[in-house]
Design an enzyme around this catalytic site. Structure first.
Site, mmCIF file in Angstrom:
data_model
loop_
_atom_site.group_PDB
_atom_site.id
_atom_site.type_symbol
_atom_site.label_atom_id
_atom_site.label_comp_id
_atom_site.label_asym_id
_atom_site.label_seq_id
_atom_site.Cartn_x
_atom_site.Cartn_y
_atom_site.Cartn_z
ATOM 1 N N GLU A 176 44.828 107.345 36.483
ATOM 2 C CA GLU A 176 44.250 108.107 35.368
ATOM 3 C C GLU A 176 44.167 109.600 35.703
ATOM 4 O OE1 GLU A 176 42.931 105.993 37.396
ATOM 5 O OE2 GLU A 176 40.735 106.027 37.476
ATOM 6 N N CYS A 281 50.873 108.137 51.709
ATOM 7 C CA CYS A 281 50.514 106.947 52.492
ATOM 8 C C CYS A 281 51.311 106.903 53.788
ATOM 9 C CB CYS A 281 50.768 105.695 51.686
ATOM 10 S SG CYS A 281 52.501 105.506 51.322
#
Ligand code: NAD
Length: 497
Positions: A176, A281
Site C-alpha cells: 500500500e 532483501c
C-alpha cells in the site's frame, strides 16, 4: 488528490470500501496520492472475475498465451522510463537502480515467454503390455500474490507472469506504500491482449490480505515481505488448504577473507549495503572481517561511506535516495541509537542529514558500525536501511558458524582468492543464495530465487523451474486401448507387465 483504485476484470474499479492510505514522495516528504484499501467485497469480486476468466485462459494453447506475454514484454520495454519514474516517485530509490530492478523483473517475463517448453510432461511407452503412461502439468486456478514495498515492479513480476503463462489467473495485492506501478503493469498487460479477469490488482492492507487468505476459490498464495507476516501468511493459507510460498526477511553476511582483493570487496560491499538505501532483501548488512583484515576493511569502508552522495532519486548525481516513509526512517534511526547504546562503535553516523530544498524528505546518510557482537539486537534483527555492521572473527570456521547460526538464510557472499575456501563455503553454508566474489547473488530468471531458514516458509522458490512447479500441479495418466476380448476382473493390486 490523486486517488489510486483497483484493477478488476480489465478496468480501473472504484472500491466498495471508503478506507484509504496515504502515498508520499519520499524525496520531498509530500503526500502525492491516496490509495483505496479493498474490503472483503472488493476481493470477492476480483476472485469471482478471475475464476470466470480461468475457464478460457487455462484452455488456451500455451503458445497463444506466450504470444500475449511476448507483447507484454515489448510494452514494458517501450514504457520503461514511465514505470521507472513511478518506482522512484513512490519508493525513493535512484533512477538507475529502479531501472535495473525493472529489468530484473522483465527477465522473468522473457523467461515466461518460453514456458510452453517447461509445461511438457514425461512419457513412458509400454509400462505394461500395451499400456502407456504420461504426466502433464496443469494450472491451479486463481492464484494470489502479496508483495512488499521495496521492489514495486520486480517482486510482483517474479509471480504473475509465471502464474499467468502457466494458465492460471492472478490477483496481486501490492504494498500500500507504492501501488501505482502494479496498476500500470496491469494496464499494459491488457493492452498486450490479456483477456479481462486474468490479471487483477486489489490494493489494500491486512483486511484485504485476510480476505484473500480465506476465500475458498483462491488456491495458491505467493508472499514476499517481512518474516513475522510471512509466517502468518504461511500458517493461515495452509490452514485454508492453499498452496503457499512465503518469503521473509534477511540479514545477509559478507565474509571478507584476509587473502581477498580488498578494493574489490569494499566496492562490492558499498553497493550491496547502501544501494537502494539498504532496502533490499539481498542487501549485505553484516561484513564479517576474518583475521587481520578488520582495520584495513573498516578504514577503507569509512572513507567511502562518508562520501556517499545522498539525494533525490531523480537527481543523476545521487547514489542513494531516501527511505520509503517517515515511520521507516524513524525505525532505522532508532536502530542506530540502539547500536550506540549496545556498545558498538559508530564509525560513520548518517543521522541528522539535511538536504537543501528537500528538508522534509525521508533521508538518512550511510551508517557504519564496527565491533558489532552477535548478542546485539542490531546484529540479530533486520534493520532494512543503510546501516552496515562489521563483526570481527578469528578464522574462516568461526565465520561459517556465525552465518549458519543466524535465524535468517536469504543470501551471503564470500570474498577470497582461494578456490578451495570459496568451494567449502558454498558447500557448508546454510543459506539459499550464495556469492563467491559476487556481492548480491540474485539468481537470474531461469534459475530460482529463495532463501533458507526463517527467510522462506514453504518449499518452493520463486520464478525459474521452481516457479513453474509452484504454479502447476502434476497429473499422471496411464492408458490402454481396448482390443479383442474383455479381460477378467482383477482383485489384486495391479502389476503392469
Ligand atoms: P511487510 O511484511 O510489512 O509487508 C508485505 C506485504 O504484507 C504488504 O503487501 C503488506 O500490505 C502486507 N501486510 C503487512 N502487514 C500485514 C498483516 N499484519 N497481515 C497481512 N498482511 C500484511 O514488508 P515490507 O515492509 O513491505 O517489505 C520489507 C520486508 O520484505 C523486509 O523484511 C524484506 O527483507 C522483505 N523482503 C524479502 C524478500 C525475499 O525475497 N525474501 C524480497 C523483498 C523484500
Amino acid at each position: 488528490m490523486n486517488s489510486i483504485e483497483h484493477f478488476i476484470n480489465g478496468k480501473i474499479t472504484k472500491g466498495f470500501s471508503k478506507k484509504t492510505s496515504k502515498i508520499f514522495n519520499p524525496a520531498t516528504g509530500e503526500q502525492t496520492a491516496e490509495v483505496n484499501l479493498a474490503s472483503k467485497n472488493d476481493v470477492d469480486l476480483a476472485v469471482e472475475k478471475a475464476k470466470h476468466a480461468f475457464t478460457d485462459w487455462s484452455r488456451k494453447p500455451p503458445a497463444q498465451r506466450a504470444r500475449v506475454i511476448f507483447k507484454f514484454k515489448e510494452l514494458i520495454e517501450k514504457n520503461s522510463d514511465e514505470i521507472t519514474k513511478l518506482i522512484v516517485s513512490e519508493h525513493g530509490k535512484v533512477y538507475e537502480d529502479a531501472k535495473g530492478s525493472l529489468t530484473r523483473g522483465l527477465e522473468v517475463v522473457e523467461f515466461a515467454c518460453g514456458i510452453p517448453h517447461l509445461l511438457k510432461g514425461e512419457f513412458s511407452e509400454n509400462v505394461g503390455t500395451d499400456v502407456d503412461s504420461w504426466s502433464i502439468r496443469q494450472p491451479l486456478g486463481v492464484c494470489a500474490g502479496i508483495t512488499p514495498f521495496n521492489f514495486p515492479a520486480m517482486v510482483p513480476m517474479w509471480m504473475f507472469p509465471m502464474a499467468i503463462a502457466c494458465g492460471n489467473t492472478f490477483i496481486l495485492k501490492p504494498s500500500e506504500k507504492d501501488p501505482s506501478c502494479s496498476i500500470k503493469l496491469a494496464q499494459l498487460f491488457k493492452e498486450a491482449g490479456l483477456p479481462d479477469g486474468v490479471f487483477n490488482v486489489v490494493n489494500g492492507d491486512k483486511e484485504t490480505v485476510d480476505a484473500l487468505l480465506t476465500n475458498k476459490d483462491v488456491v495458491a498464495i505467493s508472499f514476499v515481505g517481512s518474516t513475522p507476516i510471512a509466517k502468518y501468511i504461511y500458517e493461515k493459507a495452509a490452514k485454508n488448504e492453499k498452496r503457499v510460498q512465503a518469503l521473509g526477511g534477511a540479514k545477509n553476511h559478507c565474509v571478507i577473507m584476509p587473502d581477498c582483493d580488498l578494493d574489490q570487496a569494499v566496492n562490492g560491499l558499498m553497493g550491496a549495503a547502501y544501494g537502494s538505501a539498504g532496502e533490499r532483501c539481498m542487501a549485505q548488512s553484516v561484513a564479517v572481517a576474518v583475521g587481520k583484515i578488520g582495520n584495513q576493511l573498516v578504514n577503507k569502508l569509512a572513507k567511502k561511506v562518508e562520501s556517499l552522495k545522498v539525494g533525490p532519486g531523480l537527481d543523476k548525481n545521487s547514489e542513494m535516495g531516501p527511505l520509503v516513509t517517515k515511520q521507516h526512517l524513524e525505525k532505522v534511526e532508532g536502530y542506530v541509537d540502539l547500536g550506540v547504546q549496545e556498545g558498538a562503535k559508530l564509525v560513520v553516523d548518517g543521522r541528522n542529514i539535511k538536504l537543501q530544498g528537500y528538508e522534509k524528505g525521508f533521508y538518512i546518510g550511510g551508517c557504519l558500525f564496527d565491533n558489532v557482537d552477535k548478542k546485539m539486537r542490531i546484529y540479530k534483527e533486520e534493520i532494512f536501511g543503510p546501516v552496515l555492521s562489521v563483526v570481527r572473527v578469528r578464522d574462516f570456521e568461526t565465520a561459517v558458524n556465525l552465518v549458519n547460526e543466524h535465524e535468517f538464510g536469504n543470501g551471503t557472499s564470500i570474498y577470497t582468492r582461494d578456490g578451495d575456501v570459496g568451494r567449502t563455503f558454498a558447500t557448508k553454508i546454510k543459506i539459499g543464495m550464495v556469492g563467491i566474489n559476487i556481492p548480491i547473488p540474485v539468481p537470474v530468471a531461469y534459475h530460482s530465487f529463495g532463501g533458507w531458514k526463517r527467510s522462506l516458509f514453504g518449499d518452493q522458490h520463486m520464478h525459474g523451474p521452481e516457479g513453474v512447479r509452484f504454479y502447476t500441479k502434476l497429473k499422471t495418466i496411464t492408458s490402454k486401448w481396448p482390443k479383442g476380448i474383455a479381460s477378467d476382473p482383477e482383485f489384486v493390486m495391479p502389476i503392469l507387465n
